[in-house]
Design a protein around this motif. Structure first.
Motif, short mmCIF file in Angstrom:
data_model
loop_
_atom_site.label_atom_id
_atom_site.label_comp_id
_atom_site.label_asym_id
_atom_site.label_seq_id
_atom_site.Cartn_x
_atom_site.Cartn_y
_atom_site.Cartn_z
N LYS A 178 -0.28 11.75 -3.45
CA LYS A 178 0.71 12.81 -3.19
C LYS A 178 1.88 12.28 -2.37
N ALA A 179 1.60 11.43 -1.38
CA ALA A 179 2.66 10.92 -0.51
C ALA A 179 3.57 9.93 -1.23
N VAL A 180 3.01 9.11 -2.10
CA VAL A 180 3.80 8.04 -2.73
C VAL A 180 4.43 8.49 -4.04
N TRP A 181 3.68 9.24 -4.86
CA TRP A 181 4.18 9.62 -6.18
C TRP A 181 4.52 11.11 -6.31
N GLY A 182 4.12 11.92 -5.34
CA GLY A 182 4.40 13.35 -5.43
C GLY A 182 3.18 14.14 -5.89
N PRO A 183 3.22 15.46 -5.74
CA PRO A 183 2.04 16.30 -6.03
C PRO A 183 1.61 16.29 -7.48
N ASN A 184 2.49 15.92 -8.41
CA ASN A 184 2.11 15.91 -9.81
C ASN A 184 1.24 14.71 -10.18
N ALA A 185 1.07 13.76 -9.27
CA ALA A 185 0.34 12.53 -9.58
C ALA A 185 -1.06 12.49 -8.99
N VAL A 186 -1.51 13.56 -8.37
CA VAL A 186 -2.79 13.50 -7.64
C VAL A 186 -3.98 13.30 -8.57
N GLU A 187 -3.81 13.56 -9.86
CA GLU A 187 -4.91 13.36 -10.80
C GLU A 187 -4.73 12.08 -11.61
N GLN A 188 -3.93 11.16 -11.12
CA GLN A 188 -3.68 9.90 -11.82
C GLN A 188 -4.02 8.71 -10.92
N PRO A 189 -5.29 8.52 -10.62
CA PRO A 189 -5.69 7.46 -9.68
C PRO A 189 -5.39 6.06 -10.17
N GLU A 190 -5.20 5.88 -11.50
CA GLU A 190 -4.92 4.53 -11.99
C GLU A 190 -3.62 3.99 -11.41
N HIS A 191 -2.67 4.88 -11.08
CA HIS A 191 -1.45 4.45 -10.40
C HIS A 191 -1.81 3.71 -9.11
N LEU A 192 -2.69 4.31 -8.34
CA LEU A 192 -3.04 3.77 -7.03
C LEU A 192 -3.87 2.50 -7.15
N TRP A 193 -4.85 2.50 -8.05
CA TRP A 193 -5.68 1.30 -8.21
C TRP A 193 -4.83 0.08 -8.56
N THR A 194 -3.91 0.29 -9.48
CA THR A 194 -3.06 -0.82 -9.92
C THR A 194 -2.17 -1.30 -8.79
N LEU A 195 -1.58 -0.37 -8.06
CA LEU A 195 -0.65 -0.74 -7.00
C LEU A 195 -1.36 -1.47 -5.86
N VAL A 196 -2.55 -1.03 -5.51
CA VAL A 196 -3.30 -1.71 -4.45
C VAL A 196 -3.64 -3.14 -4.89
N ALA A 197 -4.03 -3.30 -6.16
CA ALA A 197 -4.34 -4.63 -6.67
C ALA A 197 -3.11 -5.53 -6.60
N GLN A 198 -1.94 -4.99 -6.97
CA GLN A 198 -0.70 -5.77 -6.90
C GLN A 198 -0.38 -6.16 -5.46
N LEU A 199 -0.51 -5.20 -4.54
CA LEU A 199 -0.21 -5.48 -3.14
C LEU A 199 -1.13 -6.56 -2.57
N ARG A 200 -2.40 -6.45 -2.90
CA ARG A 200 -3.35 -7.45 -2.39
C ARG A 200 -2.99 -8.85 -2.86
N LYS A 201 -2.56 -8.97 -4.11
CA LYS A 201 -2.17 -10.29 -4.62
C LYS A 201 -0.99 -10.85 -3.84
N LYS A 202 -0.14 -9.97 -3.34
CA LYS A 202 1.07 -10.43 -2.66
C LYS A 202 0.89 -10.66 -1.17
N ILE A 203 0.11 -9.78 -0.50
CA ILE A 203 0.08 -9.87 0.97
C ILE A 203 -1.20 -10.46 1.53
N GLU A 204 -2.27 -10.45 0.76
CA GLU A 204 -3.55 -10.93 1.30
C GLU A 204 -3.68 -12.44 1.18
N PRO A 205 -4.16 -13.11 2.21
CA PRO A 205 -4.44 -14.55 2.11
C PRO A 205 -5.45 -14.83 1.00
N ASP A 206 -6.43 -13.94 0.85
CA ASP A 206 -7.43 -14.04 -0.22
C ASP A 206 -7.64 -12.64 -0.79
N PRO A 207 -7.01 -12.33 -1.92
CA PRO A 207 -7.11 -10.97 -2.48
C PRO A 207 -8.53 -10.54 -2.81
#
Length: 227
Positions: A178-207
């Motif tokens: 809801k905070a990142v994509w808005g209230p219409n996206a609360v039933e679309q968890p694949e948005h979040l799973w994908t974004l977290v995976a992308q972030l981990r690849k970029k910021i984590e020493p070991d994703p």
């Protein structure tokens, strides 16, 4: 604000173009991927609404090429509603995914969220936040890991900022969506799973063994500020 609408369906062009213009946006329309890339270079849009099924270049390839040289928000507008299609587009750098048929107000809401998120002067966060070797400069919208700058899309920066601002607290999947994509996206968890995976690849020493972005199974995610 200038929006580039990329869709080969005349019906979509005739419906979405006037809809956006009526809300004060300047609209450029492309019916092919090649035309979209040319208009992108010529007109520097503030946001792209992109269909995947284009007659020449696949929409995902257009997304990849744009993202390789710009962080402009990209909202996919497609009849392909399968989860793998959504995940693939988001993984290539799209910021959001709206499935046809769609409600006009839903599309407008997604556009407002994406533009607000991309606006550097719209951020309420200020100063610099540090955790271990990670530095988030809210004023300049920069992220560094051990003094090396990490390029993030506007959505990736929005997610990281949200989690860091609430560091050491668990945020639920629904609250993050809801905070990142808005209230219409609360039933679309694949948005979040994908974004977290992308972030981990970029910021984590070991994703594979996250130090910053920890999962709370079935609940949400937590940013760990102290090791």
């Amino acid at each position: 604000m200038r929006i580039l609408l990329v869709d080969d369906e005349t019906a979509i062009q005739r419906a979405v173009g006037p809809l956006l213009r009526a809300r004060g946006y300047e609209v450029e329309i492309a019916g092919t991927g090649s035309e979209a890339l040319a208009l992108f270079d010529q007109r520097s849009p503030d946001l792209i609404v992109l269909d995947l099924g284009l007659p020449d270049i696949e929409g995902t390839e257009v997304c990849r090429r744009v993202r390789a040289r710009s962080q402009v928000p990209i909202i996919v507008l497609s009849a392909r509603g399968a989860e793998p299609d959504k995940v693939n587009a988001l993984d290539l750098g799209a910021d959001d995914y709206v499935t046809k048929p769609f409600g006009p107000e839903e599309l407008l809401a997604r556009i407002r969220v994406a533009l607000r998120r991309a606006g550097a002067d719209e951020s309420t966060d200020t100063g610099v936040f540090k955790a271990g070797g990670l530095t988030i400069d809210y004023d300049r919208r920069r992220v560094l890991r051990d003094e090396t700058e990490i390029p993030l899309t506007p959505t990736e920066f929005a997610l990281l900022s949200l989690l860091a601002r609430n560091h050491d607290r668990v945020l639920t999947h629904r609250a993050i969506l809801k905070a990142v994509w808005g209230p219409n996206a609360v039933e679309q968890p694949e948005h979040l799973w994908t974004l977290v995976a992308q972030l981990r690849k970029k910021i984590e020493p070991d994703p594979t063994t996250p130090r910053y972005l920890l999962s709370e199974p079935w609940v949400g995610y937590r940013f760990v500020a102290d090791s």
